[in-house]
Design a protein around this motif. Structure first.
Motif, short mmCIF file in Angstrom:
data_model
loop_
_atom_site.label_atom_id
_atom_site.label_comp_id
_atom_site.label_asym_id
_atom_site.label_seq_id
_atom_site.Cartn_x
_atom_site.Cartn_y
_atom_site.Cartn_z
N LEU A 183 -32.80 44.87 6.05
CA LEU A 183 -34.07 45.40 6.54
C LEU A 183 -34.41 44.84 7.92
O LEU A 183 -34.78 45.59 8.84
CB LEU A 183 -35.18 45.11 5.54
CG LEU A 183 -36.56 45.70 5.87
CD1 LEU A 183 -37.26 46.16 4.60
CD2 LEU A 183 -37.45 44.68 6.58
N GLU A 184 -34.28 43.54 8.09
CA GLU A 184 -34.64 42.93 9.37
C GLU A 184 -33.72 43.40 10.49
O GLU A 184 -34.15 43.60 11.62
CB GLU A 184 -34.63 41.41 9.26
CG GLU A 184 -35.76 40.85 8.41
CD GLU A 184 -37.14 41.30 8.89
OE1 GLU A 184 -37.35 41.41 10.12
OE2 GLU A 184 -38.00 41.58 8.03
N SER A 185 -32.44 43.59 10.17
CA SER A 185 -31.51 44.06 11.20
C SER A 185 -31.75 45.51 11.57
O SER A 185 -31.35 45.96 12.65
CB SER A 185 -30.06 43.89 10.72
OG SER A 185 -29.76 44.79 9.68
N SER A 186 -32.44 46.24 10.70
CA SER A 186 -32.73 47.65 10.95
C SER A 186 -34.12 47.88 11.50
O SER A 186 -34.44 48.99 11.94
CB SER A 186 -32.57 48.45 9.64
OG SER A 186 -31.28 48.29 9.09
N ARG A 187 -34.95 46.85 11.51
CA ARG A 187 -36.34 47.00 11.90
C ARG A 187 -36.50 47.52 13.33
O ARG A 187 -37.41 48.29 13.63
CB ARG A 187 -37.09 45.67 11.76
CG ARG A 187 -38.59 45.78 11.95
CD ARG A 187 -39.27 44.44 11.80
NE ARG A 187 -39.22 43.93 10.45
CZ ARG A 187 -40.07 44.29 9.48
NH1 ARG A 187 -41.03 45.18 9.74
NH2 ARG A 187 -39.97 43.76 8.27
N ALA A 237 -28.96 48.49 -13.46
CA ALA A 237 -29.06 48.15 -14.88
C ALA A 237 -29.40 46.68 -15.07
O ALA A 237 -30.01 46.28 -16.07
CB ALA A 237 -27.76 48.50 -15.59
N GLU A 238 -29.01 45.86 -14.09
CA GLU A 238 -29.23 44.41 -14.18
C GLU A 238 -30.62 44.00 -13.74
O GLU A 238 -31.12 42.94 -14.12
CB GLU A 238 -28.19 43.66 -13.33
CG GLU A 238 -26.76 43.76 -13.84
CD GLU A 238 -26.15 45.13 -13.58
OE1 GLU A 238 -26.49 45.75 -12.54
OE2 GLU A 238 -25.35 45.58 -14.42
N GLY A 239 -31.28 44.80 -12.91
CA GLY A 239 -32.60 44.43 -12.44
C GLY A 239 -33.00 45.15 -11.17
O GLY A 239 -32.27 46.02 -10.67
N ASP A 240 -34.16 44.77 -10.64
CA ASP A 240 -34.72 45.38 -9.44
C ASP A 240 -34.61 44.41 -8.26
O ASP A 240 -34.80 43.20 -8.42
CB ASP A 240 -36.20 45.71 -9.64
CG ASP A 240 -36.42 46.79 -10.69
OD1 ASP A 240 -35.48 47.57 -10.93
OD2 ASP A 240 -37.54 46.83 -11.25
N TYR A 241 -34.38 44.98 -7.07
CA TYR A 241 -34.26 44.19 -5.85
C TYR A 241 -35.00 44.93 -4.74
O TYR A 241 -34.94 46.17 -4.68
CB TYR A 241 -32.79 43.98 -5.50
CG TYR A 241 -31.98 43.47 -6.66
CD1 TYR A 241 -31.94 42.11 -6.96
CD2 TYR A 241 -31.28 44.35 -7.49
CE1 TYR A 241 -31.21 41.64 -8.05
CE2 TYR A 241 -30.55 43.89 -8.57
CZ TYR A 241 -30.52 42.53 -8.85
OH TYR A 241 -29.82 42.07 -9.94
N TYR A 242 -35.66 44.21 -3.86
CA TYR A 242 -36.51 44.89 -2.89
C TYR A 242 -36.80 44.00 -1.70
O TYR A 242 -36.62 42.78 -1.74
CB TYR A 242 -37.82 45.32 -3.55
CG TYR A 242 -38.41 44.26 -4.46
CD1 TYR A 242 -39.19 43.22 -3.96
CD2 TYR A 242 -38.17 44.32 -5.83
CE1 TYR A 242 -39.72 42.26 -4.80
CE2 TYR A 242 -38.69 43.35 -6.68
CZ TYR A 242 -39.47 42.32 -6.16
OH TYR A 242 -39.97 41.37 -7.01
N ALA A 243 -37.27 44.65 -0.63
CA ALA A 243 -37.65 43.94 0.59
C ALA A 243 -38.62 44.80 1.38
O ALA A 243 -38.63 46.03 1.27
CB ALA A 243 -36.41 43.61 1.43
N GLY A 244 -39.43 44.15 2.20
CA GLY A 244 -40.33 44.85 3.11
C GLY A 244 -41.46 45.57 2.41
O GLY A 244 -41.96 45.13 1.37
#
Length: 303
Positions: free
Chosen positions: A9-13, A43-50
Motif C-alpha cells: 500500500l505505501e509503495s502504491s500511495r 480461509a486462514e484469516g483476514d489481512y488489511y491495510a490503509g
C-alpha cells in the motif's frame, strides 16, 4: 501478511495523485483521492491495510452480482441466450451499438448496456421486488447485513444518468427489456449506489475464489456458475483495460468508478481494493498498482 499489505500500500500511495475522481456523477467528485485501502480474505484469516473500512459506492462492481443472481434464477444457458461474453473493446458506457444491438452476443454483461439487460432478467413480480432481492443477495455474498444505499449518490446518478437511459431505451427498442424502462433504471441506479468497504468486496471475491461456498461453509452459487463468472471477469471485468490487466495481474477482477476493485484468486483468496483516483478507462490507478505488486509477490496469476 499485514506487513506485506502495508508495504504494498505505501509503495502504491504515490499513484493516488495520478488518477482523477469520477466527476460525471457529481457526488462521486467529492471523493478524496488520497484515500487508499486493501483487504484480503482467506480461509486462514483476514489481512488489511490503509483505509480498508472507508465506505464507498459499489458502482460497476454490482455487475457480477446481477450476473450471479440472474444465473441462479435462470441458468447459464438462459443468460448466454440473452447476452454475450465476448469483450467489447468499448468503454463501459459506450453507446455506439446501433444495428449490432440486435445481435445479443455483442452485449457483454460487464459493460453498462449488458448490465442493464441482465438486471432486468432477475426474477421478480415487480421492480421493487427485484431491487429487494438484489440488495438481500448483495448483503448475503458480502457477509454484511448492514449494507444500505447512499441516497445522495443515487439521486445524483438518477439525475445525470441520461446515457444509461439512452442505452436502456435501445434495449427496449430491441425487445430486451420488458416493462418500464424508468423503473428498471431506478433499480440499476440504486444498486450502483450501495455503500461497501474493501472487506465487503473481499468477502465477495472469496465466494468466487472458493467456487461458490462462502466463509461460513454455505454454498451460495453453483460451482459451474463461478467458473463462468470468473472467466467473464478475467476477459471483461476491467473495462477496456482487461487485456492489459490480465497480462500484469492475471486474476479475475471487477472495477467500479467509485474507486473499488473486487478480485479473486481461485482457490486462494478474495481481495477488496479502494482508491478513488481513476485512469482514463475508469480503473483505480493506485488500486491496479497494488494488485500488480500483490500478484508478483504472492504469485497469484492464474496464467
Amino acid at each position: 501478511m499485514n506487513k506485506t499489505l502495508e508495504q504494498i500500500l505505501e509503495s502504491s500511495r504515490t499513484y493516488t495523485s495520478e488518477g482523477r475522481v469520477a466527476d460525471y456523477i457529481p457526488e462521486l467528485a467529492k471523493a478524496n483521492r488520497e484515500e487508499i485501502g486493501i483487504f484480503v480474505a482467506t480461509a486462514e484469516g483476514d489481512y488489511y491495510a490503509g483505509d480498508w473500512d472507508k465506505p464507498f459506492t459499489i458502482q460497476s462492481i454490482v455487475k457480477p452480482i446481477f450476473l450471479m443472481l440472474t444465473a441462479i434464477d435462470n441458468g447459464i444457458d438462459f443468460v448466454k441466450a440473452h447476452v454475450g461474453v465476448e469483450a467489447t473493446g468499448k468503454p463501459f458506457n459506450a453507446i455506439d451499438y446501433a444495428e449490432p444491438l440486435l445481435l445479443k452476443e455483442h452485449i457483454n454483461p460487464m459493460v453498462n448496456i449488458g448490465a442493464i439487460a441482465v438486471c432486468g432478467l432477475v426474477k421478480a413480480a415487480s421492480n421493487e421486488e427485484r431491487f429487494q432481492r438484489l440488495l438481500h443477495f448483495t448483503k448475503k455474498i458480502t457477509g454484511n447485513p448492514q449494507l444500505e444505499i447512499d441516497r445522495e449518490v443515487y439521486e445524483s446518478e438518477k439525475k445525470t444518468g441520461n446515457k444509461n437511459r439512452a442505452l436502456a431505451y435501445l434495449l427496449k427498442n430491441s425487445g430486451m427489456i420488458y416493462g418500464s424502462v424508468e423503473e428498471l433504471l431506478d433499480v440499476y441506479f440504486a444498486m450502483c449506489s450501495v455503500k461497501v468497504t474493501c472487506k465487503d468486496l473481499a468477502n465477495m471475491g472469496y465466494l468466487l475464489a472458493n467456487r461458490g461456498v462462502d466463509r461460513s461453509g454455505e454454498r451460495i452459487i453453483p460451482r459451474e456458475d463461478t467458473i463462468f463468472l470468473n472467466a467473464v471477469l478475467t476477459t471483461s471485468g476491467m473495462y477496456d483495460g482487461s487485456g492489459e490487466f490480465a497480462t500484469t495481474v492475471g486474476i479475475p477482477a471487477k472495477s467500479g468508478v467509485g474507486g473499488g476493485i473486487m478480485a479473486d484468486c481461485p482457490g486462494r483468496m478474495g481481495i477488496g481494493i479502494y482508491s478513488p483516483g481513476l485512469d482514463k478507462k475508469g480503473n483505480s490507478v493506485a488500486g491496479v498498482k497494488m494488485l500488480e505488486r500483490l500478484s508478483r509477490e504472492l504469485q497469484l496469476s492464474i496464467f
